[in-house]
Design an enzyme around this catalytic site. Structure first.
Site, PDB file in Angstrom:
ATOM      1  N   HIS A  73      31.376  -3.366 -23.742  1.00  0.00           N
ATOM      2  CA  HIS A  73      29.969  -3.609 -24.065  1.00  0.00           C
ATOM      3  C   HIS A  73      29.049  -3.003 -23.019  1.00  0.00           C
ATOM      4  CE1 HIS A  73      30.585  -6.416 -27.438  1.00  0.00           C
ATOM      5  NE2 HIS A  73      31.720  -6.655 -26.821  1.00  0.00           N
ATOM      6  N   PRO A  74      28.078  -2.203 -23.471  1.00  0.00           N
ATOM      7  CA  PRO A  74      27.119  -1.642 -22.520  1.00  0.00           C
ATOM      8  C   PRO A  74      26.094  -2.695 -22.106  1.00  0.00           C
ATOM      9  CG  PRO A  74      26.489  -1.040 -24.737  1.00  0.00           C
ATOM     10  CD  PRO A  74      27.805  -1.802 -24.842  1.00  0.00           C
ATOM     11  N   PHE A 119      25.921  -8.548 -18.357  1.00  0.00           N
ATOM     12  CA  PHE A 119      25.384  -9.695 -19.077  1.00  0.00           C
ATOM     13  C   PHE A 119      25.714  -9.469 -20.536  1.00  0.00           C
ATOM     14  CE2 PHE A 119      21.750 -11.339 -21.601  1.00  0.00           C
ATOM     15  CZ  PHE A 119      21.986 -12.686 -21.404  1.00  0.00           C
ATOM     16  N   ILE A 121      25.535 -10.936 -24.438  1.00  0.00           N
ATOM     17  CA  ILE A 121      24.887 -11.863 -25.368  1.00  0.00           C
ATOM     18  C   ILE A 121      25.001 -11.256 -26.760  1.00  0.00           C
ATOM     19  CG2 ILE A 121      22.592 -10.812 -25.062  1.00  0.00           C
ATOM     20  CD1 ILE A 121      21.441 -13.700 -25.273  1.00  0.00           C
ATOM     21  N   ALA A 123      23.293  -9.947 -29.247  1.00  0.00           N
ATOM     22  CA  ALA A 123      21.910  -9.461 -29.273  1.00  0.00           C
ATOM     23  C   ALA A 123      21.363  -9.302 -30.678  1.00  0.00           C
ATOM     24  CB  ALA A 123      21.829  -8.127 -28.533  1.00  0.00           C
TER      25      ALA A 123
END
Length: 170
Positions: A73-74, A119, A121, A123
């Site tokens: 994940h970026p 981080f 999440i 999104a």
């Protein structure tokens, strides 16, 4: 063979050769352990069975498996260039002001410094401001608490990506 009552996208997934099915799962989640657990449980009678298996596999991931999943994940605000999934999921940051993007970069760096990973999440459907507020809130967590939140967020992302996989037209 899958039954005729299985949704076409799920039937296609169930019928994929193992390397192709693994590649499709690995695209949804970078954890090898997660993908192998889902592969081992094929065929799935319903999309809900697949999501339940995904949730169970996510709950069993070790810290190393979670780290592997997160590595796919970026950072929020910097989707992978040329990756439509990354861009679609982070759409809430696309129209963000330069100020908000700069603040997210700063927060991402502080979060990564504290926890040792990006981080993470789910999104999808969130605005840039909501993501900023979430990182501000979560940066105060203990590493143990944050790891469980990350596990939950990854589970949500995986469900969205699996739904897209099994609902796609041929």
């Amino acid at each position: 063979m899958t039954s005729t009552s299985t949704p076409p996208g799920l039937a296609r997934f169930n019928d994929l050769e193992e390397p192709a099915a693994f590649a499709a799962l690995h695209e949804a989640c970078a954890s090898t352990a997660w993908a192998k657990r889902l592969l081992a449980a094929r065929p799935y009678a319903s999309a809900e069975d697949l999501y339940t298996a995904s949730d169970a596999a996510m709950a069993e991931l070790s810290a190393e498996d979670l780290a592997e999943a997160m590595a796919g994940h970026p950072p929020i605000g910097r989707p992978k260039p040329g990756d439509p999934t990354s861009a679609r999921e982070q759409r809430g940051m696309a129209g963000a002001s330069g100020e908000l993007k700069a603040e997210m970069l700063e927060l991402n760096l502080a979060y990564q410094e504290k926890f040792g990973h990006v981080f993470l999440i789910c999104a999808t459907g969130r605005t840039g401001e909501q993501m900023r507020d979430a990182v501000k809130e979560r940066i105060g967590n203990t590493p143990e608490r944050e790891r469980e939140i990350v596990r939950s967020e990854l589970g949500k992302i995986n469900r969205i990506r699996l739904a897209r996989l099994v609902e796609e037209d041929a």
